[in-house]
Design a protein around this motif. Structure first.
Motif, PDB file in Angstrom:
ATOM      1  N   THR A 178       0.890  -1.156   0.000  1.00  0.00           N
ATOM      2  CA  THR A 178       0.000   0.000   0.000  1.00  0.00           C
ATOM      3  C   THR A 178       0.928   1.205   0.000  1.00  0.00           C
ATOM      4  OG1 THR A 178      -1.726  -1.168   1.198  1.00  0.00           O
ATOM      5  CG2 THR A 178      -1.799   1.251   1.248  1.00  0.00           C
ATOM      6  N   ILE A 179       0.755   2.068  -0.994  1.00  0.00           N
ATOM      7  CA  ILE A 179       1.661   3.198  -1.179  1.00  0.00           C
ATOM      8  C   ILE A 179       0.881   4.500  -1.025  1.00  0.00           C
ATOM      9  CG2 ILE A 179       3.270   4.328  -2.763  1.00  0.00           C
ATOM     10  CD1 ILE A 179       3.678   1.548  -4.049  1.00  0.00           C
ATOM     11  N   PHE A 180       1.391   5.366  -0.166  1.00  0.00           N
ATOM     12  CA  PHE A 180       0.820   6.697   0.036  1.00  0.00           C
ATOM     13  C   PHE A 180       1.573   7.636  -0.886  1.00  0.00           C
ATOM     14  CE2 PHE A 180      -0.156   4.285   3.738  1.00  0.00           C
ATOM     15  CZ  PHE A 180      -1.373   4.769   4.204  1.00  0.00           C
ATOM     16  N   LYS A 181       0.823   8.466  -1.656  1.00  0.00           N
ATOM     17  CA  LYS A 181       1.447   9.331  -2.655  1.00  0.00           C
ATOM     18  C   LYS A 181       1.034  10.780  -2.451  1.00  0.00           C
ATOM     19  CE  LYS A 181       2.064   5.734  -6.078  1.00  0.00           C
ATOM     20  NZ  LYS A 181       2.096   5.444  -7.497  1.00  0.00           N
ATOM     21  N   ASP A 182       1.918  11.677  -2.893  1.00  0.00           N
ATOM     22  CA  ASP A 182       1.645  13.105  -2.769  1.00  0.00           C
ATOM     23  C   ASP A 182       0.890  13.622  -3.985  1.00  0.00           C
ATOM     24  OD1 ASP A 182       3.533  13.409  -4.827  1.00  0.00           O
ATOM     25  OD2 ASP A 182       5.082  14.225  -3.517  1.00  0.00           O
ATOM     26  N   GLY A 183       0.706  14.930  -4.060  1.00  0.00           N
ATOM     27  CA  GLY A 183      -0.053  15.541  -5.143  1.00  0.00           C
ATOM     28  C   GLY A 183       0.570  15.386  -6.514  1.00  0.00           C
ATOM     29  N   GLN A 184       1.872  15.099  -6.564  1.00  0.00           N
ATOM     30  CA  GLN A 184       2.565  14.867  -7.840  1.00  0.00           C
ATOM     31  C   GLN A 184       2.697  13.374  -8.135  1.00  0.00           C
ATOM     32  OE1 GLN A 184       3.882  17.275  -5.535  1.00  0.00           O
ATOM     33  NE2 GLN A 184       2.612  18.688  -6.712  1.00  0.00           N
ATOM     34  N   HIS A 185       1.947  12.565  -7.393  1.00  0.00           N
ATOM     35  CA  HIS A 185       1.892  11.104  -7.567  1.00  0.00           C
ATOM     36  C   HIS A 185       3.224  10.420  -7.252  1.00  0.00           C
ATOM     37  CE1 HIS A 185      -1.992  11.938  -9.312  1.00  0.00           C
ATOM     38  NE2 HIS A 185      -1.419  12.739 -10.181  1.00  0.00           N
ATOM     39  N   GLN A 186       4.029  11.049  -6.372  1.00  0.00           N
ATOM     40  CA  GLN A 186       5.283  10.453  -5.917  1.00  0.00           C
ATOM     41  C   GLN A 186       5.052   9.774  -4.569  1.00  0.00           C
ATOM     42  OE1 GLN A 186       8.132  10.515  -7.887  1.00  0.00           O
ATOM     43  NE2 GLN A 186       6.620  11.368  -9.305  1.00  0.00           N
TER      44      GLN A 186
END
Length: 70
Positions: free
Chosen positions: A40-48
């Motif tokens: 499960t990956i949490f990503k920021d607004g730039q999809h990083q």
């Protein structure tokens, strides 16, 4: 799960199993989270990626919204 079009940042509270029966609570600032393979990956607004955990160790995720009173 599709990538969300809106990428506003949120605070998430994740409960993660650590060693055997220990469960940790971690605060994560991210726009969204998505399951990719066994993670499960949490990503920021730039999809990083900002945080990743094996899905089998993730016990729960709660979005924490700040309440503003006027």
């Amino acid at each position: 799960m599709p990538v969300p079009a809106r990428t506003q940042m949120h605070d998430f509270k994740a409960r993660i199993e650590d060693v055997e029966t220990t469960v940790l609570t971690k605060s994560i600032a991210a726009a969204y989270f998505i399951e990719e393979g066994i993670f499960t990956i949490f990503k920021d607004g730039q999809h990083q990626a900002v945080y990743a955990v094996q899905s089998r160790l993730l016990r729960s995720v709660e979005r924490v919204d700040l309440t503003v009173s006027t």
